[in-house]
Scaffold this motif. Structure first.
Motif, PDB file in Angstrom:
ATOM      1  N   VAL A   1       0.854  -1.196   0.000  1.00 17.96           N
ATOM      2  CA  VAL A   1       0.000   0.000   0.000  1.00 17.96           C
ATOM      3  C   VAL A   1       0.886   1.242   0.000  1.00 17.96           C
ATOM      4  O   VAL A   1       1.785   1.362   0.834  1.00 17.96           O
ATOM      5  CB  VAL A   1      -0.923   0.022   1.240  1.00 17.96           C
ATOM      6  N   PRO A   2       0.640   2.162  -0.928  1.00 21.81           N
ATOM      7  CA  PRO A   2       1.502   3.357  -0.992  1.00 21.81           C
ATOM      8  C   PRO A   2       1.328   4.243   0.241  1.00 21.81           C
ATOM      9  O   PRO A   2       0.220   4.330   0.778  1.00 21.81           O
ATOM     10  CB  PRO A   2       1.012   4.103  -2.240  1.00 21.81           C
TER      11      PRO A   2
ATOM     12  N   GLU B  46       0.667   7.579   2.298  1.00 24.10           N
ATOM     13  CA  GLU B  46      -0.258   8.680   1.991  1.00 24.10           C
ATOM     14  C   GLU B  46      -0.207   9.674   3.132  1.00 24.10           C
ATOM     15  O   GLU B  46      -0.327   9.277   4.297  1.00 24.10           O
ATOM     16  CB  GLU B  46      -1.676   8.123   1.842  1.00 24.10           C
TER      17      GLU B  46
ATOM     18  N   PRO C 132      -1.193  11.886   5.945  1.00 31.02           N
ATOM     19  CA  PRO C 132      -2.438  11.964   6.735  1.00 31.02           C
ATOM     20  C   PRO C 132      -2.975  13.387   6.740  1.00 31.02           C
ATOM     21  O   PRO C 132      -2.285  14.321   6.316  1.00 31.02           O
ATOM     22  CB  PRO C 132      -1.988  11.524   8.121  1.00 31.02           C
TER      23      PRO C 132
ATOM     24  N   PHE D  10      -2.414  15.614  12.031  1.00 28.06           N
ATOM     25  CA  PHE D  10      -2.406  14.228  12.522  1.00 28.06           C
ATOM     26  C   PHE D  10      -1.298  14.008  13.550  1.00 28.06           C
ATOM     27  O   PHE D  10      -1.520  13.453  14.620  1.00 28.06           O
ATOM     28  CB  PHE D  10      -2.238  13.265  11.338  1.00 28.06           C
TER      29      PHE D  10
ATOM     30  N   VAL E 162      -1.722  12.743  17.456  1.00 24.33           N
ATOM     31  CA  VAL E 162      -1.126  11.522  18.023  1.00 24.33           C
ATOM     32  C   VAL E 162      -0.252  11.869  19.223  1.00 24.33           C
ATOM     33  O   VAL E 162      -0.354  11.248  20.294  1.00 24.33           O
ATOM     34  CB  VAL E 162      -0.283  10.785  16.960  1.00 24.33           C
TER      35      VAL E 162
ATOM     36  N   VAL F  21       6.619   8.912  14.922  1.00 23.61           N
ATOM     37  CA  VAL F  21       5.348   9.260  14.259  1.00 23.61           C
ATOM     38  C   VAL F  21       5.629   9.874  12.890  1.00 23.61           C
ATOM     39  O   VAL F  21       4.990   9.512  11.892  1.00 23.61           O
ATOM     40  CB  VAL F  21       4.518  10.218  15.141  1.00 23.61           C
ATOM     41  N   ARG F  22       6.597  10.775  12.814  1.00 22.63           N
ATOM     42  CA  ARG F  22       6.909  11.392  11.515  1.00 22.63           C
ATOM     43  C   ARG F  22       7.387  10.353  10.506  1.00 22.63           C
ATOM     44  O   ARG F  22       7.059  10.415   9.333  1.00 22.63           O
ATOM     45  CB  ARG F  22       7.991  12.466  11.693  1.00 22.63           C
TER      46      ARG F  22
ATOM     47  N   GLN G  56       4.029   7.848   9.810  1.00 25.94           N
ATOM     48  CA  GLN G  56       2.627   8.252   9.728  1.00 25.94           C
ATOM     49  C   GLN G  56       2.046   8.072   8.322  1.00 25.94           C
ATOM     50  O   GLN G  56       0.871   7.671   8.188  1.00 25.94           O
ATOM     51  CB  GLN G  56       2.428   9.686  10.214  1.00 25.94           C
ATOM     52  N   ALA G  57       2.821   8.319   7.299  1.00 22.48           N
ATOM     53  CA  ALA G  57       2.271   8.178   5.942  1.00 22.48           C
ATOM     54  C   ALA G  57       2.004   6.711   5.615  1.00 22.48           C
ATOM     55  O   ALA G  57       1.013   6.376   4.951  1.00 22.48           O
ATOM     56  CB  ALA G  57       3.227   8.800   4.924  1.00 22.48           C
ATOM     57  N   ARG G  58       2.889   5.812   6.089  1.00 17.83           N
ATOM     58  CA  ARG G  58       2.668   4.372   5.843  1.00 17.83           C
ATOM     59  C   ARG G  58       1.429   3.883   6.602  1.00 17.83           C
ATOM     60  O   ARG G  58       0.606   3.147   6.069  1.00 17.83           O
ATOM     61  CB  ARG G  58       3.891   3.563   6.288  1.00 17.83           C
TER      62      ARG G  58
ATOM     63  N   PHE H  25      -1.101   5.674   7.853  1.00 18.77           N
ATOM     64  CA  PHE H  25      -2.343   6.271   7.356  1.00 18.77           C
ATOM     65  C   PHE H  25      -2.715   5.661   6.002  1.00 18.77           C
ATOM     66  O   PHE H  25      -3.897   5.415   5.727  1.00 18.77           O
ATOM     67  CB  PHE H  25      -2.200   7.795   7.239  1.00 18.77           C
ATOM     68  N   GLY H  26      -1.729   5.405   5.166  1.00 20.52           N
ATOM     69  CA  GLY H  26      -2.005   4.812   3.851  1.00 20.52           C
ATOM     70  C   GLY H  26      -2.723   3.475   3.967  1.00 20.52           C
ATOM     71  O   GLY H  26      -3.697   3.213   3.255  1.00 20.52           O
TER      72      GLY H  26
ATOM     73  N   ALA I 190      -5.453   5.163  12.501  1.00 23.52           N
ATOM     74  CA  ALA I 190      -4.005   5.401  12.452  1.00 23.52           C
ATOM     75  C   ALA I 190      -3.504   5.920  13.801  1.00 23.52           C
ATOM     76  O   ALA I 190      -2.436   5.516  14.283  1.00 23.52           O
ATOM     77  CB  ALA I 190      -3.672   6.384  11.330  1.00 23.52           C
ATOM     78  N   GLN I 191      -4.283   6.812  14.414  1.00 21.06           N
ATOM     79  CA  GLN I 191      -3.893   7.287  15.748  1.00 21.06           C
ATOM     80  C   GLN I 191      -3.820   6.119  16.735  1.00 21.06           C
ATOM     81  O   GLN I 191      -2.874   6.005  17.519  1.00 21.06           O
ATOM     82  CB  GLN I 191      -4.911   8.307  16.263  1.00 21.06           C
TER      83      GLN I 191
ATOM     84  N   PHE J  84      -0.706   3.985  16.487  1.00 17.60           N
ATOM     85  CA  PHE J  84       0.467   4.540  17.184  1.00 17.60           C
ATOM     86  C   PHE J  84       0.345   4.364  18.698  1.00 17.60           C
ATOM     87  O   PHE J  84       1.349   4.134  19.384  1.00 17.60           O
ATOM     88  CB  PHE J  84       0.658   6.011  16.821  1.00 17.60           C
TER      89      PHE J  84
END
Lengths: 211, 195
Positions: free
Chosen positions: A57-58, A60, A62, A66, A70, B29-30, B33-35, B37-38, B54-55, B58
């Motif tokens: 999965v690519p 993306e 948030p 976000f 968190v 988190v940085r 986070q994209a992985r 959330f994706g 996603a939260q 974590f």
């Protein structure tokens, strides 16, 4: 009634790793896995394939904010339990659970380098790491720690041990409070235990740890 | 301190975060986070619900980070597995059909010749998995990804694809066997390769 053979289970190992089997099928398969290391390893290997498939999965970005949300949630949490093993049994426990744990494993756990063995507790469904189990020698007991894992935090579960001889032993009912609980091993030698599992009231394993 | 953490290995970062290190938490988190959330968005198809899941992923990582076992896999695989499981639980509670987002991901993965922009975004391990999927017949690949990414049961895949249950099971199992064999033929992946 006889259970499935290893061939039967291998045929459905992918379904189990992907969690695409019905509850009834799952119960039958998991009962076999609880006593068959080879089939358990096969399902675990396929679970690794599933984990890698998820990685296609690519990434993306948030929604805005976000990261702040968190980190704010993390900052609002009390210090998580189990960060230091020497304090594992006591941090944040309810009074009743703390007394129970102390009575069972207190001295061994509180003494750094005490005679204990620990292993990661993994959910039977999905293979998620949910906590850990600790075996103590003197006094002989187990401590289950799955804080924050919603399915098990404040519920009773039956404990089943798998011994190195291959024999399974129903230890008794363990009441978890805030994800923690302890149980004495009686005459069972902690060194003989190779797997600890928690079972629902219907006998389905919900999580387990290989020691 | 955050700057120093940027170069930390994934497992060291997780351990520091789990021990209560705030700087490590920021970098962790940085970094992921994209992985995370994706995956949540691909499964759920809804950005608000994906945000919540996603939260929570974590939070779980933070709570259970000290029980992570590097012998069982990499940090990113562990974290994405947590995310997938949470998203699928959320999905099943809502009984939602496959989303356009999931279909888009499957179509992108299923494309034999991804566009250059997509290909450039693939890191080494993702490229290996995409390569392993390349020679799997389309219908098997689709059934496998609907199960692995979408959390669909064989019964549901049968209904989605308008095929008998037995056919759905066969597609999933055969696809899984082929991907596993292809991955095992490849060289092992190191933690550093995966970042």
């Amino acid at each position: 009634m006889t259970g499935p053979t290893c061939d039967d289970v291998r045929a459905q190992a992918a379904d189990l790793a992907l969690d695409t089997v019905s509850g009834e099928e799952r119960a039958v398969l998991l009962a076999h896995l609880s006593s068959c290391t080879a089939c358990r390893d096969e399902v675990r290997a396929l679970g690794t394939v599933v984990d890698r498939l998820v990685r296609v999965v690519p990434p993306e970005e948030p929604p805005r904010g976000f990261e702040d949300r968190v980190l704010a949630r993390l900052a609002d949490q009390p210090q998580p339990l189990g960060r230091r093993r020497s304090r594992l049994a006591l941090a944040g426990l309810g009074v009743a659970a703390a007394l129970l744990v102390v009575a069972l494993v207190g001295a061994a756990l509180l003494r750094p380098g005490g005679d204990t063995r620990q292993a990661t507790m993994v959910s039977t469904r999905g293979g998620e790491v949910v906590g850990e189990v600790t075996l103590t020698k003197k006094p002989a007991g187990i401590l289950v720690a799955v804080p924050g894992w919603t399915p098990a935090e404040n519920r009773p579960y039956d404990v089943r041990l798998e011994l190195r001889s291959g024999r399974s032993v129903a230890l008794g009912r363990l009441q978890l409070e805030q994800g923690y609980g302890g149980y004495g091993l009686g005459k069972i030698d902690p060194g003989d235990v190779r797997r600890v599992e928690l079972l629902t009231s219907s006998g389905d394993p919900i999580c387990g740890a290989d020691l | 301190m955050v700057r120093c953490m940027h170069d930390a290995a994934d497992d060291a970062l997780l351990a520091a975060m789990a021990a209560g290190d705030g700087d490590a938490a920021v970098v962790f988190v940085r970094r992921f986070q994209a992985r995370v959330f994706g995956v949540a968005h691909a499964v759920l198809g809804d950005r608000d619900r994906a945000d919540d899941v996603a939260q929570e992923a974590f939070m779980r990582a933070w709570r259970h980070g000290d029980s992570f076992d590097a012998r069982r896999g990499s940090v990113v695989s562990w974290l994405l597995a947590i995310t997938r499981n949470l998203a699928i639980d959320n999905l099943r509670a809502q009984r939602i059909r496959p989303t356009d987002q999931l279909e888009a991901v499957i179509a992108q993965v299923a494309a034999r010749d991804p566009d250059p922009a997509s290909a450039a975004m693939l890191d080494d391990d993702r490229r290996r998995v995409v390569d392993a999927l390349r020679d799997v017949p389309h219908e098997q690949k689709r059934a496998l990804l609907l199960a692995a990414l979408g959390g669909r049961t064989a019964q549901e895949i049968g209904e989605i694809e308008n095929i008998p249950l037995g056919t759905a099971k066969t597609r999933i199992r055969t696809g899984m066997r082929r991907v596993r064999a292809a991955l095992e033929d490849q060289s092992p992946v190191s933690e550093w390769d995966e970042r």
